[in-house]
Every structure is written in structure tokens, then in C-alpha cells.
Scaffold this active site. Structure first.
Site, short mmCIF file in Angstrom:
data_model
loop_
_atom_site.label_atom_id
_atom_site.label_comp_id
_atom_site.label_asym_id
_atom_site.label_seq_id
_atom_site.Cartn_x
_atom_site.Cartn_y
_atom_site.Cartn_z
N ASN A 8 199.64 7.50 25.13
CA ASN A 8 198.38 8.02 25.66
C ASN A 8 197.47 6.94 26.24
O ASN A 8 196.52 7.26 26.95
CB ASN A 8 197.66 8.75 24.51
CG ASN A 8 196.23 9.07 24.81
OD1 ASN A 8 195.93 9.92 25.64
ND2 ASN A 8 195.31 8.36 24.15
N TYR B 186 194.77 4.43 40.12
CA TYR B 186 194.90 5.40 39.03
C TYR B 186 195.86 6.52 39.41
O TYR B 186 196.75 6.89 38.65
CB TYR B 186 193.52 5.95 38.70
CG TYR B 186 193.48 6.90 37.53
CD1 TYR B 186 193.54 6.43 36.22
CD2 TYR B 186 193.36 8.28 37.73
CE1 TYR B 186 193.49 7.30 35.14
CE2 TYR B 186 193.31 9.15 36.65
CZ TYR B 186 193.38 8.66 35.36
OH TYR B 186 193.34 9.53 34.30
#
Length: 252
Positions: free
Chosen positions: A89, A157
Site C-alpha cells: 500500500n 503519479y
């Protein structure tokens, strides 16, 4: 108990989605092994889990380090005897600037923390899952890596999160016959330190982009990760699952 008698690694576990997932997984019966760079925050999460009757441990390190990925697996086995799954994560947004103004260092760091760490985690985790006869890996990608409407300033990103979807599909195909499931979770805007927590103007702006007109809580995203790690998702692998308040529909 969705994760009873399972040992699960969680990275990025010191705050936000990772911390919420750690508490939720432990409440669902898992022994959790937490990873992040901040020892004080990790200890707070572990203490909270243990006060509630759960079992948790942590290992501090940098997810960009191959040795740390292997160390988390070794720590899981040393602490709880096995590994059954992982929620990879950890991630960062990086500098939100246009590509001509973006530094090479920012590009490299965002891809390393988000995408290379996922590769390193899976590379270390899969042999341990294979020894168990199967298991589940979940990556935190993003709707930004799937369909982002050309949101400005997010090239690094978006590239890292799109790459994670490709990694998920490849790993899901490669290891399906071994009983190892690999899926990606694609959250929308979530109220976390990285998502503008503490800044009402930012939160209101991001919430307004979503058809649901709100952002997710970390626990809502953690529940989706719980599903993917649980036996309820036993016929899912190689799948990017959106949990984004309708963002990917709006941007279609």
C-alpha cells in the site's frame, strides 16, 4: 472473521489507508506485520491493535530497498510462522508539476516508491505464498492510473499507478495456477495526510470532483482491500478494482 488465522503484511501502515487496514485486518482475525519508515507511528498502531486483543508487529524500513521487502517476509515468518497475504500500500504523490518543470529526481522517486516497491514486495512475497499453497497480494493503485481525465501535474503519479495495474495483470496471470491471487485496488480521493487531510479547501475541492460529492474514509478503502485479501474474492485475480466514488465513470 474474514482473515482468521492469516498472516498479512501491510506497507505504508503508519497512517492513512495502511493504518486503517492494519486495525481492520487484525479485528478480522489476521496477524499483521506492519511496514513503514516511522517507528513511533507504527508503534502507536501496534499498541492500538494489541489493546483490542489482536496480534501485530512491525519492521521499519524503506520500501524502495529490496532487502527491506525480503526482511518483511522474514519478519512475518519469524513472528507468526507463515505468510498468507500482503497489502502493498505504500505510495507518494510527489511534486504536482507539468513534465517540462518536473525534476528527474521527482520522477524517479515517485516510480521507485509506488511501482518498484510493488515489484520488490511481490518478488519477496510470492515464494512464501507458494510454500503455503497460495495466498493473496493486493496493490494500492489509483483511479488516476486507470482513467484520470488528464488531471494536470500528475504524470509521474499516473505513470506509476498505471504501471501497477500492468504489473497486477502480469502477476495474476503468471501465478493463478499456483493459487496466488494478485489484484489492484484503485481508490478515489481519500481523507489521508497525502490526500489533503487538515486542509478544508483542498478537501472540498477534491470532494467536489467526485460524483458522490465526498471523499472516502481510510476505513472504506481498507474494507475493499479486506475483500480482495479474503476468500470472498477467491475467483478474482489480475483485476483492477475501482473504489473511487464514481470518478472513473465521470472521467470516461
Amino acid at each position: 472473521m474474514e482473515l482468521a488465522n492469516k498472516t498479512i503484511i501491510i506497507t505504508g501502515a503508519s497512517s492513512g489507508i495502511g493504518a486503517a487496514a492494519a486495525s481492520l485486518f487484525a479485528s478480522e482475525g489476521a496477524d499483521v506485520v506492519l511496514g513503514a519508515r516511522r517507528s513511533t507511528e507504527l508503534q502507536i498502531v501496534v499498541d492500538s491493535i494489541e489493546r483490542a486483543g489482536g496480534r501485530a508487529t512491525f519492521l521499519v524500513g524503506d520500501v524502495r530497498d529490496a532487502g527491506y521487502a525480503a526482511g518483511l517476509v522474514e519478519h512475518a515468518i519469524a513472528s507468526f510462522g507463515k505468510l498468507d497475504g500482503a497489502f502493498n500500500n505504500a505510495g507518494i504523490v510527489g511534486d504536482m508539476v507539468a513534465v517540462p518543470e518536473m525534476s528527474v529526481e521527482n520522477w524517479t522517486d515517485v516510480l521507485a516508491v509506488n511501482l518498484t516497491s510493488a515489484f520488490l514486495g511481490a518478488r519477496a512475497q510470492i515464494p512464501a505464498l507458494r510454500q503455503r499453497g497460495g495466498g493473496s497480494i493486493v496493490f494500492t493503485s489509483s483511479f488516476v492510473g486507470f482513467r484520470n481525465g488528464g488531471l494536470p501535474g500528475m504524470a509521474a503519479y499516473a505513470a506509476s499507478k498505471a504501471g501497477m495495474i500492468g504489473l497486477t495483470q502480469s502477476l495474476g496471470s503468471e501465478h493463478a495456477a499456483e493459487g496466488i491471487r494478485v489484484n489492484a485496488l484503485l481508490p478515489g480521493g481519500t481523507v489521508t495526510p497525502a490526500g489533503g487531510e487538515g486542509n478544508p479547501d483542498v478537501l472540498n475541492f477534491i470532494a467536489g470532483l467526485h460524483p458522490m460529492k465526498r471523499m472516502a474514509s481510510p476505513k472504506e478503502i481498507a474494507h475493499a482491500a479486506l475483500f480482495l485479501l479474503s476468500d470472498r474474492a477467491s475467483f478474482m485475480t489480475g483485476s483492477p478494482m475501482t473504489v473511487d466514488g464514481g470518478m472513473s465513470v465521470r472521467l470516461a
